[in-house]
Structure formats: C-alpha cells, structure tokens
Design a protein around this motif. Structure first.
Motif, PDB file in Angstrom:
ATOM      1  N   LEU A  63       0.831  -1.198   0.000  1.00  0.00           N
ATOM      2  CA  LEU A  63       0.000   0.000   0.000  1.00  0.00           C
ATOM      3  C   LEU A  63       0.868   1.252   0.000  1.00  0.00           C
ATOM      4  CD1 LEU A  63      -2.706  -1.069   2.617  1.00  0.00           C
ATOM      5  CD2 LEU A  63      -2.803  -1.259   0.121  1.00  0.00           C
ATOM      6  N   SER A  64       0.364   2.297  -0.623  1.00  0.00           N
ATOM      7  CA  SER A  64       1.093   3.562  -0.661  1.00  0.00           C
ATOM      8  C   SER A  64       0.863   4.333   0.631  1.00  0.00           C
ATOM      9  CB  SER A  64       0.641   4.401  -1.860  1.00  0.00           C
ATOM     10  OG  SER A  64      -0.735   4.726  -1.746  1.00  0.00           O
ATOM     11  N   GLY A  65       1.878   5.057   1.032  1.00  0.00           N
ATOM     12  CA  GLY A  65       1.749   5.830   2.263  1.00  0.00           C
ATOM     13  C   GLY A  65       2.877   6.822   2.411  1.00  0.00           C
ATOM     14  N   ILE A  66       2.938   7.429   3.568  1.00  0.00           N
ATOM     15  CA  ILE A  66       3.960   8.416   3.873  1.00  0.00           C
ATOM     16  C   ILE A  66       4.078   8.527   5.389  1.00  0.00           C
ATOM     17  CG2 ILE A  66       2.338  10.367   3.947  1.00  0.00           C
ATOM     18  CD1 ILE A  66       4.496  12.086   2.594  1.00  0.00           C
ATOM     19  N   GLU A  67       5.284   8.765   5.872  1.00  0.00           N
ATOM     20  CA  GLU A  67       5.444   9.275   7.234  1.00  0.00           C
ATOM     21  C   GLU A  67       5.662  10.773   7.068  1.00  0.00           C
ATOM     22  OE1 GLU A  67       7.651   8.704  11.528  1.00  0.00           O
ATOM     23  OE2 GLU A  67       8.696   7.967   9.737  1.00  0.00           O
ATOM     24  N   VAL A  68       4.598  11.509   7.263  1.00  0.00           N
ATOM     25  CA  VAL A  68       4.615  12.939   6.979  1.00  0.00           C
ATOM     26  C   VAL A  68       4.970  13.716   8.238  1.00  0.00           C
ATOM     27  CG1 VAL A  68       2.106  13.141   7.342  1.00  0.00           C
ATOM     28  CG2 VAL A  68       3.299  14.838   5.957  1.00  0.00           C
ATOM     29  N   ASP A  69       5.917  14.635   8.088  1.00  0.00           N
ATOM     30  CA  ASP A  69       6.320  15.456   9.224  1.00  0.00           C
ATOM     31  C   ASP A  69       5.174  16.358   9.678  1.00  0.00           C
ATOM     32  OD1 ASP A  69       8.939  14.554   9.406  1.00  0.00           O
ATOM     33  OD2 ASP A  69       9.719  16.588   9.627  1.00  0.00           O
ATOM     34  N   ILE A  70       5.022  16.463  10.989  1.00  0.00           N
ATOM     35  CA  ILE A  70       4.117  17.451  11.570  1.00  0.00           C
ATOM     36  C   ILE A  70       4.907  18.751  11.709  1.00  0.00           C
ATOM     37  CG2 ILE A  70       2.759  18.088  13.589  1.00  0.00           C
ATOM     38  CD1 ILE A  70       2.297  15.090  14.090  1.00  0.00           C
ATOM     39  N   LEU A  71       4.497  19.774  10.986  1.00  0.00           N
ATOM     40  CA  LEU A  71       5.198  21.053  10.993  1.00  0.00           C
ATOM     41  C   LEU A  71       4.968  21.796  12.313  1.00  0.00           C
ATOM     42  CD1 LEU A  71       4.354  22.118   7.329  1.00  0.00           C
ATOM     43  CD2 LEU A  71       6.405  20.934   8.164  1.00  0.00           C
ATOM     44  N   ASP A  72       5.688  22.872  12.491  1.00  0.00           N
ATOM     45  CA  ASP A  72       5.639  23.594  13.769  1.00  0.00           C
ATOM     46  C   ASP A  72       4.231  24.039  14.136  1.00  0.00           C
ATOM     47  OD1 ASP A  72       8.321  23.256  13.455  1.00  0.00           O
ATOM     48  OD2 ASP A  72       8.850  25.374  13.449  1.00  0.00           O
ATOM     49  N   ASP A  73       3.422  24.378  13.121  1.00  0.00           N
ATOM     50  CA  ASP A  73       2.063  24.858  13.389  1.00  0.00           C
ATOM     51  C   ASP A  73       1.026  23.737  13.336  1.00  0.00           C
ATOM     52  OD1 ASP A  73       1.989  24.280  10.695  1.00  0.00           O
ATOM     53  OD2 ASP A  73       1.299  26.262  10.056  1.00  0.00           O
ATOM     54  N   GLY A  74       1.469  22.484  13.193  1.00  0.00           N
ATOM     55  CA  GLY A  74       0.542  21.358  13.135  1.00  0.00           C
ATOM     56  C   GLY A  74       0.128  20.974  11.731  1.00  0.00           C
ATOM     57  N   GLY A  75       0.588  21.727  10.730  1.00  0.00           N
ATOM     58  CA  GLY A  75       0.322  21.346   9.349  1.00  0.00           C
ATOM     59  C   GLY A  75       1.109  20.103   8.964  1.00  0.00           C
ATOM     60  N   LEU A  76       0.767  19.518   7.829  1.00  0.00           N
ATOM     61  CA  LEU A  76       1.425  18.310   7.346  1.00  0.00           C
ATOM     62  C   LEU A  76       2.353  18.654   6.184  1.00  0.00           C
ATOM     63  CD1 LEU A  76      -1.530  15.733   7.451  1.00  0.00           C
ATOM     64  CD2 LEU A  76       0.092  16.360   9.271  1.00  0.00           C
ATOM     65  N   ASP A  77       3.509  18.045   6.167  1.00  0.00           N
ATOM     66  CA  ASP A  77       4.592  18.378   5.246  1.00  0.00           C
ATOM     67  C   ASP A  77       4.441  17.692   3.881  1.00  0.00           C
ATOM     68  OD1 ASP A  77       7.089  19.383   4.361  1.00  0.00           O
ATOM     69  OD2 ASP A  77       8.100  17.559   5.044  1.00  0.00           O
ATOM     70  N   GLN A  78       3.294  17.871   3.257  1.00  0.00           N
ATOM     71  CA  GLN A  78       3.077  17.393   1.881  1.00  0.00           C
ATOM     72  C   GLN A  78       1.803  18.049   1.380  1.00  0.00           C
ATOM     73  OE1 GLN A  78       3.874  16.698  -1.183  1.00  0.00           O
ATOM     74  NE2 GLN A  78       5.183  15.010  -0.423  1.00  0.00           N
ATOM     75  N   ASN A  79       1.707  18.263   0.076  1.00  0.00           N
ATOM     76  CA  ASN A  79       0.503  18.930  -0.410  1.00  0.00           C
ATOM     77  C   ASN A  79      -0.700  17.990  -0.364  1.00  0.00           C
ATOM     78  OD1 ASN A  79      -0.010  17.655  -3.121  1.00  0.00           O
ATOM     79  ND2 ASN A  79       2.025  18.475  -3.564  1.00  0.00           N
TER      80      ASN A  79
END
Length: 346
Positions: free
Chosen positions: A178-194
């Motif tokens: 399955l496709s996935g990502i371990e996406v970084d949680i940015l300083d403001d709580g946003g996710l590091d991918q579009n």
C-alpha cells in the motif's frame, strides 16, 4: 540467493551494524541478474568473486548453497539470532494482517521497495504500507511531491510483479503493498506534503521529527492540529523518545497527553505503538492512558530494513501485557476495512 537473504534478514532483525548486512544484500542484487546455470558455472569455476558485490564470505555461502549444503555462515547466524525475540505477544502478532510504518531506500531505509514488500509477504502479512519520509526531513532524503508520485508508479509495478510470483494466501487473497507516507508534523501542526498527494495515498502516518523540546503547550497545540487533519490516520511515535541504541538517548517531548489522545479518539486517528526496542513509544503510562481514553492503535515495526519488519512482535508483547483488544488495533483489520477507515474525511 535464499541463504544470503536469510542471513541478511537475521542480522537486520538483531539490529546488527549496517556494514555487516550490506555484503549479503549486495550479493543478492548481483545474483538477481544471473541465471541459475550461470551461477552454477561460476561456482564450478571458482570465479564468483570476479563479480561486483561478491566477496570471499558471500561466495562461500553461494557455493555451499548451490551444492545443496547449509552454508556454515547461515548455520551460525541461525544459532545466534534465529530464536524467538519475545516470550509473549504471539497471539497478537498472529492477529496482525499488516504493518503501517516502513521505509525503503527511497528515503532512509536500506533496501529496495520490492525487497521490503516480498519480506512482508513472507512473514505472513496481507499488506505493508510504505511510508517513506516527507520533504522537510532532508537528513532522511524525504520525498518531494514529484518523487512521491514516481514512487506510486513503482508500487504499482511491485504489486504486479508480486502477483505474478506469489500464490494467494490461505484465504485466497494476494499480498498488497500500500502507498503511504510518514509525513512530518510542521511547527504549526500542518502536514509536510501537499493535499493533492496526501489524497492519493492509502495510509498516512504523521510524526513529529523536529523541535522535539518545544514547550508543552505549543507541542500540544501542534499535535492536536495534526490529528485534526482529515488526512492523518496514525499518530507516529508520539513522544519521540529514544531509550538507547546507535542514536543514543533522547527524552520524551512534553505535551498534554490526555488532550492529544482525546483528539485521536474523536477523529478516529490511531495511536502508534512503535515496536522498535529503542523507542517503545508511547511509554507504558501513556499507552495505558490512550487505552483508557478509547483510542484505536496501530502496532508498527518502523522498519528501515527487511529484517526489522520482525520487530513488530515487541509491540505485540506490550499490547498483550495491557490487555489491548485486537479489534482496536487497526492493522488486525482486513484490507478493505483498513482502507475504508483510512480514506480522508474531506
């Protein structure tokens, strides 16, 4: 080739230094380009070491295996590392159908995607989620949106190849990467991918990897915001702690755990039980709190090499000790249920 793969697997499982494993993985790569007749001819002629990636030690393994013998090196590694990793946890491990957190050599893992997937299938999984890192984590060669899009094509090809090579399991189902990502949680709580790319993935693990020592109030707000994202499925290694090993020790991040876990429960986000022995994250007191709050869980290996996929048993042992009901562990679910749960709620 199977003897080389088994030696590498056991060394990775034992978390031996990478340099001890590389020779065996390199030899597998070289042999994969040769026919059995070519390998046999080189064994007979004693010319294996003329090939790039094959040295004296790996040549000895190949020679003995080709002659129908159990290689001496394999026998020694099996004796040293082949036994059970834990005394308990087997019932929960048997209930698991997959692993939602793994890395390949596209980011900071050590092996190709196909080898990670094949090993997961051999371990009895119905699925493995490939979760290489997101762009911000440059030290781990995080994937840009363009590279992630390329990886989706590779995953499709790996699934096609495995469908041709591997028989269905006892339930008549085929293994799926399955496709996935371990996406970084940015300083403001946003996710590091579009969002366009996040929407194309099957499963998303969101983790904090930077500014782990930020004040508790800010860290709580950061984590809750990430959990509230419709794209977040799993909150990865929530405290970020390291208890030892090659990377040393790192203290837990400070945050309001009850507030974070209540957000997870409210938004159907699973709390990861990260099974790596140097993490054991969440710590037991926080794992007990997450169970009390009513969270879902995912028991993940966070594997960076094929043999590390077997580390999942450590998380299973912890779950059993605390009486965690299997149905609250999302990777005990069949693939259709898992994918339905993981679909972004936008």
């Amino acid at each position: 080739m199977s003897a080389l793969r088994r030696i590498a697997f056991l060394l990775e499982r034992a978390r031996e230094d990478t340099y001890k494993v590389k020779a065996y993985r390199a030899a597998v790569t070289t042999l994969s380009t040769l026919s059995q007749d070519e390998i046999a001819a080189r064994v007979a002629a004693g010319t294996l070491t003329e090939l790039t990636g094959i040295g004296a030690t790996t040549a000895a393994v190949i020679t003995q295996a080709t002659r129908g013998e159990v290689p001496d090196r394999l026998r020694r590694v099996e004796e040293e590392y082949g036994g059970p990793l834990t005394a308990t946890g087997q019932a929960t491990r048997a209930a698991l159908r997959g692993d939602l957190h793994s890395h390949s050599d596209w980011s900071d893992g050590g092996s190709p995607i196909a080898e990670m997937a094949r090993t997961a299938a051999e371990l009895g999984h119905d699925y493995l989620v490939l979760t290489d890192h997101s762009p911000r984590l440059k030290v781990a060669r995080g994937l840009s949106a363009a590279r992630l899009a390329q990886q989706l094509d590779v995953i499709e090809q790996v699934n096609a190849d495995l469908a041709a090579d591997l028989a269905p399991n006892a339930k008549g189902e085929r293994f799926r990467l399955l496709s996935g990502i371990e996406v970084d949680i940015l300083d403001d709580g946003g996710l590091d991918q579009n969002e366009e790319m996040l929407a194309r993935l099957d499963v998303r693990v969101a983790s904090v990897h930077s500014k782990l020592a930020m004040p508790a109030g800010a860290m709580t707000a950061r984590m809750v915001a990430a959990v509230e994202s419709p794209f977040t499925n799993v909150l990865g290694h929530c405290t970020g702690r390291l208890t030892g090993g090659s990377r040393g020790r790192r203290e837990e991040s400070e945050f309001d755990a009850r507030a974070v876990f209540e957000a997870c429960a409210a938004h159907d986000v699973a709390v990861e039980i990260n099974a790596r022995p140097e993490r054991r994250d969440p710590p037991t007191r926080l794992l007990e709190l997450a169970i009390e709050v009513g969270c879902l869980f995912s028991i993940d290996s966070d594997a960076h090499a094929p043999g590390q996929l077997d580390l999942q048993i450590y998380g299973c042992e912890r779950a059993e000790e605390l009486g965690l009901v299997h149905d609250r562990i999302v990777n005990t679910w069949p693939i259709d249920r898992l994918l339905g749960w993981a679909t972004p709620k936008v």
